[in-house]
Design a protein around this motif. Structure first.
Motif, short mmCIF file in Angstrom:
data_model
loop_
_atom_site.label_atom_id
_atom_site.label_comp_id
_atom_site.label_asym_id
_atom_site.label_seq_id
_atom_site.Cartn_x
_atom_site.Cartn_y
_atom_site.Cartn_z
N GLU A 94 -12.13 9.15 -9.49
CA GLU A 94 -13.01 8.92 -9.61
C GLU A 94 -13.91 8.30 -7.94
OE1 GLU A 94 -12.98 7.71 -14.19
OE2 GLU A 94 -12.51 6.20 -12.55
N PHE A 95 -13.23 7.30 -7.58
CA PHE A 95 -13.94 6.91 -6.07
C PHE A 95 -13.08 8.00 -5.02
CE2 PHE A 95 -13.10 3.65 -9.26
CZ PHE A 95 -14.23 2.60 -8.42
N ALA A 96 -14.03 8.03 -4.44
CA ALA A 96 -13.74 8.96 -3.00
C ALA A 96 -13.74 8.20 -1.76
CB ALA A 96 -14.70 9.83 -2.38
N ILE A 97 -13.05 7.57 -0.64
CA ILE A 97 -13.68 6.80 0.28
C ILE A 97 -13.39 7.09 1.97
CG2 ILE A 97 -11.43 5.84 -0.92
CD1 ILE A 97 -12.02 3.44 1.18
N ILE A 98 -13.55 7.55 3.07
CA ILE A 98 -13.70 7.29 4.79
C ILE A 98 -13.19 6.41 5.03
CG2 ILE A 98 -14.24 9.80 4.27
CD1 ILE A 98 -17.04 8.65 5.66
N HIS A 99 -12.66 6.14 6.30
CA HIS A 99 -12.17 4.61 6.60
C HIS A 99 -12.31 5.09 8.14
CE1 HIS A 99 -8.98 1.99 7.84
NE2 HIS A 99 -9.90 1.14 7.59
N ASN A 100 -12.19 4.32 9.26
CA ASN A 100 -11.93 3.76 10.39
C ASN A 100 -11.78 3.08 10.77
OD1 ASN A 100 -12.15 4.09 12.96
ND2 ASN A 100 -14.25 4.50 13.54
N GLY A 101 -9.88 2.55 11.17
CA GLY A 101 -9.71 1.19 11.26
C GLY A 101 -8.39 0.85 11.14
N ILE A 102 -8.27 -0.43 11.15
CA ILE A 102 -6.20 0.03 10.30
C ILE A 102 -6.91 -1.41 9.41
CG2 ILE A 102 -4.48 -1.01 10.67
CD1 ILE A 102 -4.81 0.14 13.71
N ILE A 103 -6.60 -1.36 8.33
CA ILE A 103 -6.19 -2.25 7.22
C ILE A 103 -4.93 -3.21 7.32
CG2 ILE A 103 -6.60 -2.47 4.69
CD1 ILE A 103 -9.11 -1.60 5.61
N GLU A 104 -5.17 -3.78 7.92
CA GLU A 104 -3.52 -5.03 8.77
C GLU A 104 -2.75 -5.36 6.70
OE1 GLU A 104 -5.05 -7.56 11.07
OE2 GLU A 104 -5.40 -6.28 13.04
N ASN A 105 -3.78 -5.47 5.99
CA ASN A 105 -2.56 -5.80 4.75
C ASN A 105 -2.54 -5.37 3.51
OD1 ASN A 105 -5.18 -6.38 3.90
ND2 ASN A 105 -5.14 -7.95 2.92
N TYR A 106 -2.12 -3.56 3.75
CA TYR A 106 -2.72 -2.49 2.95
C TYR A 106 -0.40 -2.45 2.58
CZ TYR A 106 0.69 1.10 5.66
OH TYR A 106 1.63 1.16 6.09
N ALA A 107 0.16 -3.38 3.19
CA ALA A 107 1.08 -3.05 2.72
C ALA A 107 1.58 -3.88 1.42
CB ALA A 107 2.67 -3.03 3.70
N GLU A 108 1.17 -5.02 1.60
CA GLU A 108 0.73 -5.96 0.77
C GLU A 108 0.45 -5.76 -0.56
OE1 GLU A 108 1.29 -6.86 4.07
OE2 GLU A 108 0.23 -9.18 4.05
N LEU A 109 -1.44 -5.43 -0.18
CA LEU A 109 -1.87 -4.24 -1.66
C LEU A 109 -1.40 -3.52 -2.52
CD1 LEU A 109 -5.33 -4.27 0.49
CD2 LEU A 109 -4.81 -5.42 -2.06
N LYS A 110 -0.90 -2.40 -1.21
CA LYS A 110 0.08 -1.54 -2.14
C LYS A 110 0.87 -1.62 -3.31
CE LYS A 110 1.36 3.20 -0.25
NZ LYS A 110 2.22 4.50 1.05
N ASP A 111 2.13 -2.69 -2.64
CA ASP A 111 3.10 -3.14 -3.59
C ASP A 111 2.50 -3.73 -4.67
OD1 ASP A 111 5.08 -2.55 -1.55
OD2 ASP A 111 5.45 -4.52 -0.19
N ASP A 112 1.43 -4.54 -4.87
CA ASP A 112 0.84 -4.94 -5.71
C ASP A 112 0.47 -4.02 -6.24
OD1 ASP A 112 0.38 -7.66 -6.68
OD2 ASP A 112 -1.85 -7.07 -6.45
N LEU A 113 -0.18 -2.98 -6.16
CA LEU A 113 -0.74 -1.55 -6.84
C LEU A 113 0.01 -1.32 -7.66
CD1 LEU A 113 -3.62 -1.05 -3.89
CD2 LEU A 113 -3.85 -1.34 -6.68
N ILE A 114 1.10 -0.79 -6.58
CA ILE A 114 2.71 -0.32 -7.53
C ILE A 114 2.84 -1.45 -9.06
CG2 ILE A 114 4.94 0.08 -6.85
CD1 ILE A 114 3.58 1.53 -3.85
N GLN A 115 3.20 -2.76 -7.91
CA GLN A 115 3.32 -3.89 -9.93
C GLN A 115 2.74 -3.43 -11.36
OE1 GLN A 115 5.54 -5.88 -9.45
NE2 GLN A 115 6.64 -5.09 -7.84
N ASP A 116 1.68 -3.10 -10.62
CA ASP A 116 0.65 -2.46 -11.66
C ASP A 116 0.57 -0.83 -12.08
OD1 ASP A 116 -0.28 -5.00 -11.53
OD2 ASP A 116 -2.38 -4.79 -11.09
#
Ligand code: G6P
Length: 598
Positions: A94-116
């Motif tokens: 439902e969401f499409a996103i494009i991005h330039n740059g680096i999200i430094e805290n992506y690993a923490e966010l990802k773990d948290d999302l996987i928990q959910d």
């Protein structure tokens, strides 16, 4: 690094996305993709490889929409692949996103999302943001994006669309460039103004922390707290044709050939005394106690050329620094210092960080940049635009020459004692000299035939010629993938001479007549070890001419201008050697034009 394009307006987005991406491909070219929203239908198409692969793939499809976003990638997280290509979607598509740059805290966010119980299909940091948007969805796209943006550490130019709010695009930036193109009833987004110049020349350069909501060709700007903000619209005077190949096979080649014309523009209005186009005049320049020239890559090499000039005319020490190193040490910068930051794009992350450091320590920062409205241009206290037009080839040519000439012009205005008057009086001859130097191409082509299969090529020179040798070697490495190394000619015997053997090409630039005898002795040393010597100099270097295997004669001028034009044969060598090897000249492997990550 990574190209971004977006469109909202009455036209069919896909052709606009594809033409924008083709102009942005120089920023990254390991994969490309588009997303279009048509009511509650989100179509994402993406392919590993150059844009041509995506284009071919799209030929068989008929995706439509009333808004669209597109991306060309330079991999940071995850290998180049269809799955890692942008746009990325959330689990429900439902969401499409494009991005330039680096999200430094992506690993923490990802773990948290996987928990959910959210899942991921790519290795990218960007997909994490897409999924986080769906988790945080609060009924309004702008609010949701602002909410998610607050939880992101790192750098981004983000562009988001969603079937939950069809017709809306929300975008924002933190350190990575993002430009809004303002047309008649239509709005464009791009990471570089050249991508949308064919549609509009009215641009808003978003600042760090700026967000924009776009609906049906209209837009409103916000800060991260959702306060409405305003930014000036700038009119860009680059011509669309300047961002095209003009019938040549490669942008790099076209950009080499047009140097006489573009340098005319760099010089225009800047020779006369008290020219308002010179950002810092002598009275102020005289007060600086030290100069720091800070830059990356080719721009750093241009800085090596400026060092000698500024030391001579101002009599103050000049330190030339690699921005990627400078920002991580503790340089002793004082309030009476001048920082000269040099950058084609004005978006190089390390140079931006170095500029911040200079400013924090109270130095006055002068930016020599090409891209109008770029981050460095906005951050600096004073700006000197190169005016060389859009440079698309990843290997910089005309921008480098513009950087040399820009510094020459500054030095001319700071030369109170006329120490370099001879050179400066002749600056207006430069476009003519550059044009005359182009005549060397045929000879360089023949020389390239003789060396293109070699594995190692050395570039030597003394003084300003060393600065040039460094750039000549970089050009060759970047696009031909040969090992090329630059050395101050006097340093050869301290080690590298051991690598010279029968037939090793050694390219020597000899524009500095006062160093000619010394340079010639160094050439003798390599000849004695069997080197194949290609020398570049003027008519006064007869001795060198006689001992060299090849001699490229430059038109007569003074020493400094001879150094400037000596880069042209070196550019042709890089181009023809790479071409003979069949390499991808405008988009060399592993590289990108604008490095907006650390
Ligand atoms: C990249 C490019 C180089 C360029 C360097 C600095 O590495 O491939 O060609 O010299 O960035 O870029 P800038 O835009 O700051 O001049």
């Amino acid at each position: 690094m990574c190209g971004i394009i977006g469109y909202s307006g009455p036209k069919e987005p896909l052709p606009i996305l594809i033409s924008g991406l083709s102009r942005l491909e120089y920023r990254g070219y390991d994969s490309a993709g588009v997303a279009l929203i048509d009511g509650d239908n989100l179509s994402i198409e993406k392919k590993e490889g150059k844009l041509s692969v995506l284009k071919e793939h799209l030929e068989g499809t008929s995706i439509k929409g009333n808004i669209g976003i597109g991306h060309t990638r330079w991999a940071t997280h995850g290998v180049p692949s269809d799955v890692n290509a942008h746009p990325h979607a959330d689990n429900a598509n439902e969401f499409a996103i494009i991005h330039n740059g680096i999200i430094e805290n992506y690993a923490e966010l990802k773990d948290d999302l996987i928990q959910d119980d959210y899942s991921f299909i790519s290795e990218t940091d960007t997909e994490v943001v897409a999924v986080e948007l769906s988790r945080k969805w609060n009924g309004e796209l702008l609010d949701t994006v602002l909410d998610v943006a607050k939880s992101l550490d790192g750098t981004y130019a983000l562009v988001v669309t969603s079937t939950k709010q069809p017709g809306t695009i929300v975008a924002g930036r933190m350190m990575s460039p993002l430009v809004l193109g303002v047309g008649e009833g239509e709005v464009f987004l791009a990471s570089d103004s050249a991508a949308i110049l064919e549609y509009t020349n009215k641009m808003i350069f978003l600042e760090n922390g700026d967000f924009v909501e776009i609906n049906d060709g209209n837009f409103t700007l916000y800060d991260i707290e959702k306060n409405v903000i305003t930014r000036d619209i700038q009119v860009i005077d680059w011509e669309v044709s300047e961002a095209e190949k003009a019938g040549h096979d490669h942008f790099m080649y076209k950009e080499i050939l047009e140097q006489a014309e573009v340098i005319e523009r760099t010089i225009a209005g800047r020779i006369e005394e008290n020219s308002t186009e010179i950002p810092i005049h002598l009275d102020k320049a005289k007060k600086f106690e030290k100069i720091w020239i800070v830059a990356c890559g080719t721009a750093y090499h241009a800085g090596l050329f400026g060092k000698d000039l500024f030391e001579k005319v101002l009599g103050v020490p000049v330190s030339v620094e690699l921005a990627s190193e400078f920002r991580y040490r503790e340089p002793i910068v004082g309030e009476n210092d001048l920082g000269i930051v040099i950058s084609q794009s004005g978006e190089t992350m390390d140079t931006i960080a170095a500029t911040e450091l200079l400013k924090e320590n109270g130095a006055h920062v002068l930016a020599l940049v090409n891209v109008v409205g770029s981050s460095l241009a906005r951050m600096a206290d004073s700006v000197f635009y190169l005016h060389v037009g859009p440079e698309i080839g990843v290997a910089s040519t005309k921008a480098y020459l513009g950087m040399l000439v820009g510094q020459l012009l500054l030095a001319k205005h700071w030369d109170s004692d006329d120490k370099l008057a001879v050179a400066f009086d002749e600056i207006s001859d430069l476009p003519k000299l550059i044009e005359q130097t182009m005549a060397c191409e045929k000879q360089i082509k023949d020389i390239s035939e003789k060396i293109y299969k070699k594995n190692d090529i050395y570039f030597i020179g003394r003084g300003l010629d060393y600065a040039l040798a460094a750039e000549g070697a970089l050009k060759l490495k970047e696009i031909s993938y040969l090992h090329a190394e630059a050395l101050a000619a006097g340093e050869l015997k301290h080690g590298t001479l051991a690598l010279i053997e029968d037939g090793t090409p050694v390219i020597v630039t000899a524009s500095q007549n006062h160093l000619l005898d010394k340079t010639t002795s160094n050439v003798q040393e390599v000849i004695a070890r069997g080197a194949y010597v290609i020398a570049i100099g003027d008519n006064q270097s007869k001795k060198l001419e006689n001992i060299s295997d090849e001699y490229v004669t430059l038109p007569d001028s003074n020493e400094i201008l001879t150094t400037v034009i000596s880069i042209i044969p070196l550019q042709f060598i890089a181009y023809h050697v790479a071409n003979l090897n069949g390499e991808s000249i405008d988009q060399p492997r592993n590289l990108a034009k604008s490095v907006t990550v650390e």
